[in-house]
Design a protein around this motif. Structure first.
Motif, short mmCIF file in Angstrom:
data_model
loop_
_atom_site.label_atom_id
_atom_site.label_comp_id
_atom_site.label_asym_id
_atom_site.label_seq_id
_atom_site.Cartn_x
_atom_site.Cartn_y
_atom_site.Cartn_z
N LYS A 55 -5.07 9.58 9.75
CA LYS A 55 -4.53 9.57 8.39
C LYS A 55 -4.83 10.92 7.70
O LYS A 55 -3.99 11.47 7.00
CB LYS A 55 -5.19 8.44 7.59
CG LYS A 55 -4.19 7.60 6.81
CD LYS A 55 -4.86 6.38 6.23
CE LYS A 55 -4.23 5.96 4.94
NZ LYS A 55 -4.88 4.84 4.31
N ALA A 74 -1.27 6.08 -6.05
CA ALA A 74 -2.14 5.39 -7.02
C ALA A 74 -2.59 6.36 -8.12
O ALA A 74 -2.61 6.01 -9.30
CB ALA A 74 -3.34 4.80 -6.30
N GLN A 106 -18.53 6.94 -4.99
CA GLN A 106 -18.81 8.26 -4.42
C GLN A 106 -18.59 9.34 -5.48
O GLN A 106 -18.98 10.49 -5.29
CB GLN A 106 -17.92 8.53 -3.20
CG GLN A 106 -18.42 7.83 -1.96
CD GLN A 106 -17.73 8.33 -0.72
OE1 GLN A 106 -16.52 8.16 -0.55
NE2 GLN A 106 -18.48 8.93 0.18
N ASN A 163 0.84 -1.19 0.00
CA ASN A 163 0.00 0.00 0.00
C ASN A 163 0.88 1.25 0.00
O ASN A 163 1.67 1.48 0.92
CB ASN A 163 -0.91 -0.02 1.23
CG ASN A 163 -1.78 1.21 1.31
OD1 ASN A 163 -1.60 2.05 2.19
ND2 ASN A 163 -2.71 1.35 0.40
N GLY A 171 -0.54 4.34 -0.80
CA GLY A 171 -1.42 5.50 -0.57
C GLY A 171 -2.09 5.97 -1.85
O GLY A 171 -1.60 5.71 -2.95
N ASP A 225 -15.46 3.51 -5.02
CA ASP A 225 -16.62 3.25 -4.15
C ASP A 225 -17.92 3.90 -4.64
O ASP A 225 -18.90 3.96 -3.88
CB ASP A 225 -16.31 3.70 -2.72
CG ASP A 225 -15.93 5.17 -2.65
OD1 ASP A 225 -16.04 5.85 -3.67
OD2 ASP A 225 -15.51 5.62 -1.57
N1 UDP Z 1 -7.48 4.43 -1.73
C1 UDP Z 1 -6.27 3.99 -2.21
N2 UDP Z 1 -5.22 3.85 -1.33
C2 UDP Z 1 -5.34 4.15 0.01
C3 UDP Z 1 -6.60 4.62 0.47
C4 UDP Z 1 -7.64 4.75 -0.43
O1 UDP Z 1 -6.11 3.71 -3.40
O2 UDP Z 1 -4.37 3.99 0.74
C5 UDP Z 1 -8.62 4.56 -2.68
C6 UDP Z 1 -9.89 3.85 -2.23
O3 UDP Z 1 -9.88 2.50 -2.64
C7 UDP Z 1 -10.98 4.65 -2.93
C8 UDP Z 1 -10.38 6.06 -2.94
O4 UDP Z 1 -8.98 5.91 -2.75
O5 UDP Z 1 -11.20 4.22 -4.26
C9 UDP Z 1 -10.98 6.92 -1.86
O6 UDP Z 1 -10.87 6.30 -0.61
P1 UDP Z 1 -12.04 6.34 0.46
O7 UDP Z 1 -13.35 6.11 -0.21
O8 UDP Z 1 -11.69 5.40 1.56
O9 UDP Z 1 -11.93 7.84 0.98
P2 UDP Z 1 -13.12 8.85 1.31
O10 UDP Z 1 -14.05 8.82 0.11
O11 UDP Z 1 -13.77 8.34 2.53
O12 UDP Z 1 -12.44 10.16 1.49
#
Ligand code: UDP
Ligand code: MG
Length: 315
Positions: free
Chosen positions: A219, A85, A106, A79, A81, A104
């Motif tokens: 984080k 990615a 969103q 991982n 981060g 996800d």
């Molecule tokens: N993600 C990633 N690496 C990480 C943390 C998150 O690639 O170490 C990706 C995760 O799979 C998702 C996107 O980044 O597709 C956003 O993460 P998350 O939905 O958990 O964050 P939030 O929407 O709650 O800010």
């Protein structure tokens, strides 16, 4: 933007960290736009960036690949981060246009046609922001807002409150982002820094389709420090100002003591006050050294020139 003269390629970059249930759901939701892509003469490539997932994310992507050649996978060795990615995705995207989207759901794929319409109007990039933070813990929303307020005060680069990483960009913007090869990446700031004409569209927060958020409070706090040190040097200036203010205060106090002694023959009293002053001053000193340390640490990592990510498998 009905330019049917020649096919253009759209790359969709999807960072995934333990998103096995979302990989397929995202694919299906994205392909609901197929008629639109056809109409616009857009070819598609979907790049899932598997950021060291410990669940079946890679297998889910492989299954999709079995049925659709346009699906690609980049698996990291661990991982690294989301920032890493995003960078890997942008490096590998071959598209004339690149969309950056969370797995996800969103970042609703249904917004893509509207976003494309703005590129047609001459914008270089279409960015999204959430107008509500529905479904998010209030404490997290409070600190997020505070962070954006602070950040916009202390940084020249505009960082929009509620901005998501969900973006549609032209190749020119992608190349500009890739030209910034820094190790400490804060993409929300990088987008602002590179400039170009950006159209902002707002939408209501959508809750995660499956699974849990990967960003806990700690984080996010560390991430906000990354953002501040990457896009502002104001904290360094603040520590100099604090130093100056303390010098002036000390100077005034010395003058007051001399006057008291010489003209009023009032002896200097009390070690407790002295102890307090020493504590205060050394505290402030440590605080300022800490700020300096933050920048040093970032510079240290930058100088090492470590790779931003390492790939284990890709197709
Ligand atoms: N993600 C990633 N690496 C990480 C943390 C998150 O690639 O170490 C990706 C995760 O799979 C998702 C996107 O980044 O597709 C956003 O993460 P998350 O939905 O958990 O964050 P939030 O929407 O709650 O800010
Ligand atoms: Mg999310």
């Amino acid at each position: 933007m009905s330019t049917r003269e020649k096919e253009k390629l759209l790359s969709v970059v999807v960072p995934c960290f333990n998103e096995e249930e979302n990989v397929g759901a995202f694919y299906e939701e994205l392909l609901k736009n197929s008629p639109f892509f056809e109409e616009e003469g857009l070819d598609l490539e979907i790049l899932y960036i598997n950021d060291g997932s410990s669940d079946g994310t890679a297998e889910a992507v492989k299954r999709l690949r079995g049925q659709d050649e346009r699906v690609h996978l980049v698996s990291f060795s661990r991982n690294f981060g989301k920032e890493a990615a995003i960078y890997a995705g942008l490096c590998r995207a071959k598209g004339d246009y690149v969309a950056m989207m969370d797995a996800d759901l969103q970042d609703p794929p249904s917004l893509l046609p509207e976003m494309f319409s703005y590129l047609g109007q001459g914008y270089d990039s279409v960015a999204t922001r959430r107008v509500t933070r529905k479904g998010e813990p209030p404490i997290r929303s409070f600190f997020s807002r505070l962070f954006y307020k602070l950040m916009n005060r202390i940084s020249k680069t505009e960082i929009v409150d509620g901005a998501r990483d969900f973006r549609l960009m032209t190749r020119q913007v992608v190349d500009a982002i890739l030209s910034m090869c820094e190790y400490n990446r804060f993409t929300k700031g990088i987008y602002g820094w590179v400039g170009y004409e950006t159209k902002w569209i707002a939408y209501e927060n959508v809750e995660r389709a499956h699974g849990k958020t990967k960003f806990n409070f700690w984080k996010l706090f560390l991430y906000s420090l990354d953002g501040i040190t990457a896009f502002s040097t104001v904290p360094l200036a603040i520590s100099s100002v604090i130093g100056l203010v303390f010098c002036i205060a000390a100077f005034i106090a010395i003058l007051a003591l001399i006057v008291k002694n010489l003209f009023y023959h009032d002896p200097v009293a009390g070690w407790p006050s002295l102890a307090c002053i020493i504590l205060l001053v050394s505290g402030v000193q440590l605080f300022c050294v800490g700020i300096l340390g933050q920048y040093m640490a970032k510079a240290y990592l930058e100088v090492k020139k470590r790779p931003i990510y390492l790939v284990k498998e890709e197709f």
